[in-house]
Design an enzyme around this catalytic site. Structure first.
Site, PDB file in Angstrom:
ATOM      1  N   ASP A 197      -2.701  39.072  91.947  1.00  0.00           N
ATOM      2  CA  ASP A 197      -2.853  37.716  91.425  1.00  0.00           C
ATOM      3  C   ASP A 197      -3.641  37.760  90.119  1.00  0.00           C
ATOM      4  OD1 ASP A 197      -1.784  36.875  93.827  1.00  0.00           O
ATOM      5  OD2 ASP A 197      -3.759  36.548  94.729  1.00  0.00           O
TER       6      ASP A 197
HETATM    7  N1  URA Z   1      -3.603  39.814  98.286  1.00  0.00           N
HETATM    8  C1  URA Z   1      -3.953  38.702  97.603  1.00  0.00           C
HETATM    9  O1  URA Z   1      -4.225  37.663  98.191  1.00  0.00           O
HETATM   10  N2  URA Z   1      -3.981  38.763  96.266  1.00  0.00           N
HETATM   11  C2  URA Z   1      -3.719  39.880  95.572  1.00  0.00           C
HETATM   12  O2  URA Z   1      -3.772  39.866  94.348  1.00  0.00           O
HETATM   13  C3  URA Z   1      -3.352  41.020  96.292  1.00  0.00           C
HETATM   14  C4  URA Z   1      -3.312  40.962  97.640  1.00  0.00           C
END
Ligand code: URA
Length: 240
Positions: A101
């Site tokens: 993310d």
């Molecule tokens: N899980 C998440 O919630 N975000 C990420 O970026 C990677 C794994």
């Protein structure tokens, strides 16, 4: 070399996905559309996908310590900074393996080895990804147990995970939880921790398989050592 292999070597997609691209009629060899999967091509052939010429490059493997605030896409229609702004010019079309993310920091692999990328991202191969999450509150033992056994997210249960408390609740009302998961569903760690009543305020991926973040500065990008590449490929059943 067979056409689907050529495409995978050129970083277009995994071998399997390359077959789909061929069958979809997106590929030409020397200007002629080709949909036969067995087609062989040599160094003098000009292969194009959707009209764009592609060539097999040597494989390139980069490991990045992604800072928060960058999106994991090749380009962003909203003009946000992408991880591609952080990589050196390696002369090969590397792509991120899976995604983090925008607000997540930590380890991200980038490569033009389509077969490895596909397997590392596939839940079937169960490659370990470790995250360190700062969460509001502190999961109780029941919550920790649920994280370990699996939690329903969008109607599908997560695979068994490892979870442990790294630091208990502090005066700011947060605690530190380590989670090792074997899948890569969208926002998985955030959703799992929210489901046990502890929303994530900060998330860092600290490990992918045997690769660790230790010693890498935010934004730093390094080429993987060959022995690391071989270990990763062997882990997902690819020849060395
Ligand atoms: N899980 C998440 O919630 N975000 C990420 O970026 C990677 C794994």
């Amino acid at each position: 070399m067979r056409l689907h292999r050529y495409l995978a070597h050129a970083g277009v997609a995994s071998r399997r996905k390359s077959e789909e691209i061929i069958l979809a009629g997106q590929v030409t060899v020397n200007g002629v559309p080709v949909i036969e999967l067995g087609t062989k091509v040599g160094p003098d052939d000009v292969v194009a996908v959707d009209g764009e010429v592609v060539r097999p490059a040597g494989h390139v493997y980069l490991l990045m310590n992604k800072p928060a605030g960058y999106v994991t896409t090749l380009s962003d229609e909203r003009g946000r900074r992408t991880v591609m702004h952080l990589i050196p010019d390696v002369g090969a079309p590397v792509k991120p393996v899976g995604r983090l993310d925008m607000d997540t920091a930590g380890l991200l692999l980038l490569t033009n080895d389509g077969d490895l990328a596909a397997r590392l991202s596939h839940a079937k191969y169960g490659v370990e990804k470790e995250y360190l999450a700062t969460v509001l509150g502190q999961p109780d033992e029941h919550g920790m147990d649920r994280l370990r056994r699996g939690i329903f997210i969008e109607g599908q249960k997560t695979a068994p995970a490892e979870a442990h408390l790294v630091a208990p609740l502090n005066s700011a009302g947060t605690s530190l939880v380590s989670l090792v998961i074997h899948e890569g569903r969208k926002r998985q760690v955030r959703l799992m921790l929210a489901a046990v009543g502890c929303p994530v305020v900060k998330l860092v991926r600290t490990r992918i398989a045997h690769l660790v973040q230790k010693g890498m500065k935010p934004g730093e990008c390094r080429t993987l050592h060959m022995k690391d590449v071989q270990r990763l490929r062997a882990l997902v059943g690819l020849e060395r």
